[in-house]
Design a protein around this motif. Structure first.
Motif, PDB file in Angstrom:
ATOM      1  N   CYS A 102       0.834  -1.213   0.000  1.00  0.00           N
ATOM      2  CA  CYS A 102       0.000   0.000   0.000  1.00  0.00           C
ATOM      3  C   CYS A 102       0.867   1.261   0.000  1.00  0.00           C
ATOM      4  N   ILE A 103       1.937   1.258   0.776  1.00  0.00           N
ATOM      5  CA  ILE A 103       2.845   2.412   0.796  1.00  0.00           C
ATOM      6  C   ILE A 103       3.423   2.655  -0.594  1.00  0.00           C
ATOM      7  N   GLU A 104       3.920   1.590  -1.217  1.00  0.00           N
ATOM      8  CA  GLU A 104       4.541   1.746  -2.539  1.00  0.00           C
ATOM      9  C   GLU A 104       3.520   2.204  -3.586  1.00  0.00           C
ATOM     10  N   LEU A 105       2.291   1.712  -3.499  1.00  0.00           N
ATOM     11  CA  LEU A 105       1.244   2.134  -4.434  1.00  0.00           C
ATOM     12  C   LEU A 105       0.925   3.620  -4.255  1.00  0.00           C
ATOM     13  N   GLY A 142       1.570   7.053  -6.835  1.00  0.00           N
ATOM     14  CA  GLY A 142       0.492   7.895  -7.352  1.00  0.00           C
ATOM     15  C   GLY A 142      -0.850   7.214  -7.519  1.00  0.00           C
ATOM     16  N   TYR A 143      -0.987   5.980  -7.021  1.00  0.00           N
ATOM     17  CA  TYR A 143      -2.263   5.279  -7.136  1.00  0.00           C
ATOM     18  C   TYR A 143      -3.174   5.619  -5.955  1.00  0.00           C
ATOM     19  N   ALA A 145       7.385  -5.504  -2.045  1.00  0.00           N
ATOM     20  CA  ALA A 145       6.287  -4.569  -2.309  1.00  0.00           C
ATOM     21  C   ALA A 145       6.499  -3.827  -3.627  1.00  0.00           C
ATOM     22  N   LYS A 146       7.727  -3.413  -3.867  1.00  0.00           N
ATOM     23  CA  LYS A 146       8.030  -2.728  -5.132  1.00  0.00           C
ATOM     24  C   LYS A 146       7.808  -3.654  -6.326  1.00  0.00           C
ATOM     25  N   GLY A 147       8.052  -4.945  -6.125  1.00  0.00           N
ATOM     26  CA  GLY A 147       7.799  -5.919  -7.175  1.00  0.00           C
ATOM     27  C   GLY A 147       6.327  -5.979  -7.554  1.00  0.00           C
ATOM     28  N   HIS A 148       5.455  -5.781  -6.578  1.00  0.00           N
ATOM     29  CA  HIS A 148       4.017  -5.781  -6.864  1.00  0.00           C
ATOM     30  C   HIS A 148       3.625  -4.597  -7.743  1.00  0.00           C
ATOM     31  N   VAL A 149       4.223  -3.450  -7.487  1.00  0.00           N
ATOM     32  CA  VAL A 149       3.907  -2.273  -8.297  1.00  0.00           C
ATOM     33  C   VAL A 149       4.367  -2.493  -9.738  1.00  0.00           C
ATOM     34  N   LYS A 150       5.550  -3.072  -9.890  1.00  0.00           N
ATOM     35  CA  LYS A 150       6.056  -3.362 -11.240  1.00  0.00           C
ATOM     36  C   LYS A 150       5.169  -4.374 -11.965  1.00  0.00           C
TER      37      LYS A 150
END
Length: 339
Positions: A17-20, A24-25, A239-244
Motif C-alpha cells: 500500500c505504501i509503494e502504491l 500515485g495510485y 512490495a516494489k515488485g508488486h507495483v512493477k
C-alpha cells in the motif's frame, strides 16, 4: 487510478500500500482483520500523508464485495487475502480450501461483473514443493507439500483457466520466497499471532525478550553448516515488485508466473549471525528435529521478473536484519498495544 488491495493490512499488503500510494495510485483495502490489525493501515496513512478507503469485510461476503466495486472506480486488484499458516492448513484443510479458493472465485466473479480484468495474485514458493534442483525456475513442475501450498496451485490454475476463457485479462502470479525485514521507519512490520511460523520474527522476539530461545529445525542438512538455506527478500523490495507487476498487468494481457526473491541463499545460522551483528544482541538457540517437508536449499531463479517488468531486489541481509530489529524495538508487542 484506484487499486483494490485485498488483505491490505497484512505484512506484505501494508508495505505494498505504501509503494502504491507513493507511485500515485489511489488505494482501497478490503480486510477482515482476522490475522492483521487496522493500526497497520493507520500508520501507512501517517507515513504517506494520504488516505486509504478501508472496508472491514470478508471476501466470502459476495454482497459486500459487490458494493466495494459499485462504490469505487477500480482499475485493478492486488489479491493478498487468505489464510497462510502451513501447519494450520494441515490441521484444518477444509477451512483453507474454502477460504482461499472460494474467496478468489468470488473476487474474480465480481471483477468480471464490473469489467475489471487486471489482477496481481499473491502466490508462494510453496507451490514448488520438495524440489532439490536450485535455483528454482518458474517452469519447474508444481508439487506442494501441504494444503496451504495446494490452495495456491489450485488458484493459479483457476486463474489460468479464466484467462483461457477470456484472453482480455492481464494477470501476474507472484511466487514469493522468504519475505523478512520491515519498513525503514520502523512503523510497520511483521506482527504474527502467537508463536511465529517464520524465522525472522522468531529471532526478533527472542532478542527483545519475548521468547527464551530460537528453535532451529535440523542441523544435518547437506549445507555448509548443516542448517537449511533459504532465499530471503526484504519486504520493501517485494512490495516494489508488486507495483512493477501491476504496471505490466495494466498494460498487457496474458498470465505469467514470476519468482520474487534475490537468488542468494543464507543458512539459518548465517541469518542468526547477521542479526546479531545488526542488533548487538546474542540469540540463544536450540537444535531440534527437522520439520517434515523442509528441503535443504530453496533459491529463486529471478531473471524472468527482471526481463519482463524490470524488477530486481536491491536490499541485502544486513538491511533486512537491521529493519526487522528496528521494527521490533519500536514495537515490542507489535500493533497489539495500539488496538
Amino acid at each position: 487510478m484506484a487499486i483494490l488491495v485485498t488483505g491490505g493490512a497484512g505484512f506484505i499488503g501494508c508495505h505494498t500500500c505504501i509503494e502504491l500510494l507513493q507511485a500515485g495510485y489511489e488505494v482501497i483495502v478490503i480486510d477482515n482483520f482476522s490475522n492483521s490489525y487496522p493500526e497497520s493501515l493507520n500508520r501507512v496513512m501517517d507515513l504517506t500523508e494520504q488516505k486509504i478507503r478501508i472496508y472491514d469485510i470478508d471476501l466470502l461476503d459476495k454482497s459486500s464485495l459487490d458494493t466495494v466495486f459499485i462504490e469505487n472506480n477500480i482499475e485493478a486488484v492486488i489479491h493478498f487475502a487468505g489464510l497462510k499458516a502451513v501447519g494450520e492448513s494441515v490441521a484444518f484443510p477444509l477451512t483453507y480450501y474454502q477460504t482461499n479458493i472460494m474467496s478468489t472465485i468470488y473476487l474474480c466473479e465480481t471483477m468480471k461483473k464490473h469489467h475489471v480484468k487486471n489482477l496481481v495474485f499473491s502466490s508462494s514458493a510453496t507451490v514448488y514443493g520438495n524440489t532439490e534442483k536450485v535455483p528454482i525456475s518458474e517452469e519447474v513442475r508444481l508439487s506442494a507439500m501441504n494444503p496451504y501450498g495446494r490452495t495456491k496451485i489450485m488458484i493459479e490454475q483457476i486463474l489460468k483457466d479464466l484467462y483461457q476463457s477470456d484472453p482480455s485479462w492481464g494477470m501476474a502470479l507472484l511466487r514469493y520466497f522468504n519475505p523478512i525485514g520491515a519498513h525503514p521507519s520502523g512503523e510497520i512490520g511483521e506482527n504474527p499471532n502467537g508463536i511465529p511460523n517464520n524465522l525472522m520474527p522468531y529471532i526478533t522476539q527472542v532478542a527483545i525478550g519475548l521468547r527464551e530461545e530460537l528453535m532451529i529445525f535440523g542441523n544435518d542438512y547437506p549445507t555448509k553448516d548443516g542448517t537449511g538455506i533459504r532465499d530471503y527478500i526484504h519486504v520493501v523490495d517485494l512490495a516494489k515488485g508488486h507495483v512493477k507487476a501491476l504496471e505490466k498487468a495494466l498494460t498487457k494481457t496474458g498470465i505469467e508466473a514470476y519468482n520474487l526473491g534475490t537468488g542468494k541463499g543464507y543458512s539459518v545460522l548465517e541469518v542468526v549471525a547477521a542479526f546479531e551483528a545488526a542488533s548487538g544482541k546474542v540469540i540463544p538457540y536450540k537444535i531440534v528435529d527437522r520439520r517434515p517437508g523442509d528441503v535443504a536449499i530453496s533459491l529463486a531463479k529471478v531473471t524472468k521478473a527482471k526481463r519482463e517488468f524490470d524488477w530486481i531486489a536491491t536490499r541485502g541481509i544486513e538491511e533486512m536484519c537491521r529493519d526487522a530489529w528496528n521494527w521490533q524495538t519500536k514495537n515490542p508487542q507489535g500493533y497489539k498495544l495500539m488496538e
